[in-house]
Each structure stands twice: as C-alpha cells, then as structure tokens.
Motif scaffolding. Structure first.
Motif, PDB file in Angstrom:
ATOM      1  N   LEU A   1       1.038  -1.099   0.131  1.00 57.68           N
ATOM      2  CA  LEU A   1       0.075  -0.068  -0.065  1.00 57.68           C
ATOM      3  C   LEU A   1       0.861   1.053   0.078  1.00 57.68           C
ATOM      4  N   VAL A   2       0.645   2.112  -0.825  1.00 56.76           N
ATOM      5  CA  VAL A   2       1.582   3.206  -1.008  1.00 56.76           C
ATOM      6  C   VAL A   2       0.574   4.609  -1.538  1.00 56.76           C
ATOM      7  N   GLN A   3       0.827   5.842  -0.764  1.00 51.70           N
ATOM      8  CA  GLN A   3      -0.065   6.961  -1.279  1.00 51.70           C
ATOM      9  C   GLN A   3       0.408   7.419  -2.832  1.00 51.70           C
ATOM     10  N   THR A   4      -0.615   8.071  -3.115  1.00 52.83           N
ATOM     11  CA  THR A   4      -0.390   8.800  -4.292  1.00 52.83           C
ATOM     12  C   THR A   4       1.184   9.598  -4.539  1.00 52.83           C
ATOM     13  N   GLY A   5       1.671   9.209  -5.537  1.00 48.97           N
ATOM     14  CA  GLY A   5       3.050   9.911  -5.845  1.00 48.97           C
ATOM     15  C   GLY A   5       4.006   9.295  -5.317  1.00 48.97           C
TER      16      GLY A   5
ATOM     17  N   ASN B   1       7.358   4.479  -9.948  1.00 45.36           N
ATOM     18  CA  ASN B   1       7.602   6.137  -9.281  1.00 45.36           C
ATOM     19  C   ASN B   1       6.225   6.789  -9.866  1.00 45.36           C
ATOM     20  N   SER B   2       5.926   7.782  -8.874  1.00 47.38           N
ATOM     21  CA  SER B   2       4.744   8.696  -9.285  1.00 47.38           C
ATOM     22  C   SER B   2       3.678   7.930  -9.292  1.00 47.38           C
ATOM     23  N   LEU B   3       3.351   7.073  -8.539  1.00 49.36           N
ATOM     24  CA  LEU B   3       2.108   6.039  -8.438  1.00 49.36           C
ATOM     25  C   LEU B   3       0.747   6.682  -8.280  1.00 49.36           C
ATOM     26  N   GLU B   4      -0.273   6.445  -9.034  1.00 46.90           N
ATOM     27  CA  GLU B   4      -1.578   6.966  -9.043  1.00 46.90           C
ATOM     28  C   GLU B   4      -2.497   5.872  -8.640  1.00 46.90           C
TER      29      GLU B   4
ATOM     30  N   TYR C   1       3.133 -15.586 -23.458  1.00 42.04           N
ATOM     31  CA  TYR C   1       3.847 -15.795 -22.198  1.00 42.04           C
ATOM     32  C   TYR C   1       3.618 -17.283 -21.600  1.00 42.04           C
ATOM     33  N   LYS C   2       4.383 -18.135 -21.523  1.00 38.14           N
ATOM     34  CA  LYS C   2       4.271 -19.557 -21.094  1.00 38.14           C
ATOM     35  C   LYS C   2       3.963 -19.716 -19.335  1.00 38.14           C
ATOM     36  N   TYR C   3       4.789 -18.768 -18.977  1.00 43.58           N
ATOM     37  CA  TYR C   3       4.859 -18.957 -17.311  1.00 43.58           C
ATOM     38  C   TYR C   3       4.556 -17.827 -16.756  1.00 43.58           C
ATOM     39  N   TRP C   4       3.828 -17.925 -15.496  1.00 41.59           N
ATOM     40  CA  TRP C   4       3.408 -16.707 -14.831  1.00 41.59           C
ATOM     41  C   TRP C   4       3.687 -16.989 -13.429  1.00 41.59           C
ATOM     42  N   GLY C   5       3.723 -15.704 -12.619  1.00 46.24           N
ATOM     43  CA  GLY C   5       3.678 -16.007 -10.857  1.00 46.24           C
ATOM     44  C   GLY C   5       2.318 -15.810 -10.690  1.00 46.24           C
ATOM     45  N   GLN C   6       2.223 -15.893  -9.297  1.00 46.92           N
ATOM     46  CA  GLN C   6       1.045 -15.726  -8.687  1.00 46.92           C
ATOM     47  C   GLN C   6       0.484 -14.350  -8.406  1.00 46.92           C
ATOM     48  N   GLY C   7       1.404 -13.409  -8.506  1.00 46.45           N
ATOM     49  CA  GLY C   7       0.785 -12.054  -8.416  1.00 46.45           C
ATOM     50  C   GLY C   7       1.296 -11.102  -7.285  1.00 46.45           C
ATOM     51  N   THR C   8       1.412  -9.896  -7.191  1.00 40.69           N
ATOM     52  CA  THR C   8       1.595  -9.235  -5.789  1.00 40.69           C
ATOM     53  C   THR C   8       0.536  -8.199  -6.061  1.00 40.69           C
ATOM     54  N   GLN C   9      -0.018  -7.748  -4.836  1.00 38.85           N
ATOM     55  CA  GLN C   9      -1.006  -6.575  -5.059  1.00 38.85           C
ATOM     56  C   GLN C   9      -0.468  -5.222  -4.595  1.00 38.85           C
ATOM     57  N   VAL C  10      -0.496  -4.502  -5.482  1.00 42.14           N
ATOM     58  CA  VAL C  10      -0.382  -2.901  -5.353  1.00 42.14           C
ATOM     59  C   VAL C  10      -1.454  -2.116  -5.011  1.00 42.14           C
ATOM     60  N   THR C  11      -1.605  -1.337  -4.192  1.00 45.39           N
ATOM     61  CA  THR C  11      -2.619  -0.308  -3.941  1.00 45.39           C
ATOM     62  C   THR C  11      -2.120   0.832  -3.652  1.00 45.39           C
ATOM     63  N   VAL C  12      -2.801   1.789  -4.347  1.00 47.72           N
ATOM     64  CA  VAL C  12      -2.360   3.471  -4.320  1.00 47.72           C
ATOM     65  C   VAL C  12      -3.437   4.115  -4.069  1.00 47.72           C
ATOM     66  N   SER C  13      -3.179   4.710  -2.680  1.00 48.56           N
ATOM     67  CA  SER C  13      -4.582   5.351  -2.174  1.00 48.56           C
ATOM     68  C   SER C  13      -4.352   7.025  -2.411  1.00 48.56           C
ATOM     69  N   SER C  14      -5.528   7.368  -2.702  1.00 51.53           N
ATOM     70  CA  SER C  14      -5.663   8.899  -2.882  1.00 51.53           C
ATOM     71  C   SER C  14      -5.584   9.636  -1.943  1.00 51.53           C
TER      72      SER C  14
END
Length: 124
Positions: free
Chosen positions: A11-15, A84-87, A111-124
């Motif tokens: 979790l990260v803030q905008t910017g 950077n400069s996440l929105e 693409y043949k191979y995939w990861g399980q994913g990681t959540q990115v959340t940008v708060s306003s």
C-alpha cells in the motif's frame, strides 16, 4: 519448467514509489524475454512492460511510460519493476511472466510461465 515468485507489492500513497521483484527458478533464465502485466478488479489483464533477454530492449504501455522502469539481473535470475509517481489507477495485482523466446511481446498468450501475482494499492 520455470517458477516465478513476485514480491514487493503493498500500500502506497499517490506519488509514492514501489519496487517489484520477480525471482525465477529456472537454471536458464537469461534466454527468456520477460514482462509485467497487471489486472485490476473487474478488468482484463493488461500489459505493463517487457524486456528482452539481454535487457537492452524494453517496451512500455503508454499509461506507465516515464514512470515505470523494467530491468533484469540475469546473474540473480530476477526481474524488477521500479514504479514511481504512482497513481490510484495503478492499483492492481501485478504479475511477472516469461516466454521461451528472446524477443519481447505485449501479448499475454505469448507468455508460457506466470507468477502468482502481488497486490499494489495506491491510495488517493
């Protein structure tokens, strides 16, 4: 067989900034082109960035160009995405992917191979 494990989401803030990592289990990581994709709730998976086997050639989605940087360390079998400069619009599950070709591609079916994913959340 290649196993991919993403990390670095959060979790990260905008910017703000985050750096995602994708560790690959393959003994021969370097011949593979790699990419990052993302999927927001209720939306289709979309291309973010791709990099060729040597790291010389990269390509970005217009929505992240100038803000995100894809890179790789073949000695460490690791792919990175510096964001950077996440929105708030960047909020999604981020996936790394590998294809068994050296050239880049923006298409998920390539693409043949995939990861399980990681959540990115940008708060306003």
């Amino acid at each position: 067989q290649v196993q991919l494990v993403e990390s670095g989401g959060g979790l990260v803030q905008t910017g703000g900034s985050l750096r995602l990592s994708c560790a690959a289990s393959a003994r021969t990581f370097s011949p593979y082109a790699m990419a990052w994709f993302r999927q927001a709730p209720g939306k289709e998976r979309e291309f973010v960035a791709t990099i060729n086997w040597s790291g010389v050639t990269t390509y970005y989605a217009d929505s992240v160009k100038g803000r995100f940087t894809i890179s790789r360390d073949n000695a460490k079998n690791t792919l990175y995405l510096q964001m950077n400069s996440l929105e708030p619009e960047d909020t999604a599950v981020y996936y790394c992917a590998a294809r068994t070709f050296v050239a880049i591609s923006r298409a998920p079916p390539e693409y043949k191979y995939w990861g399980q994913g990681t959540q990115v959340t940008v708060s306003s």
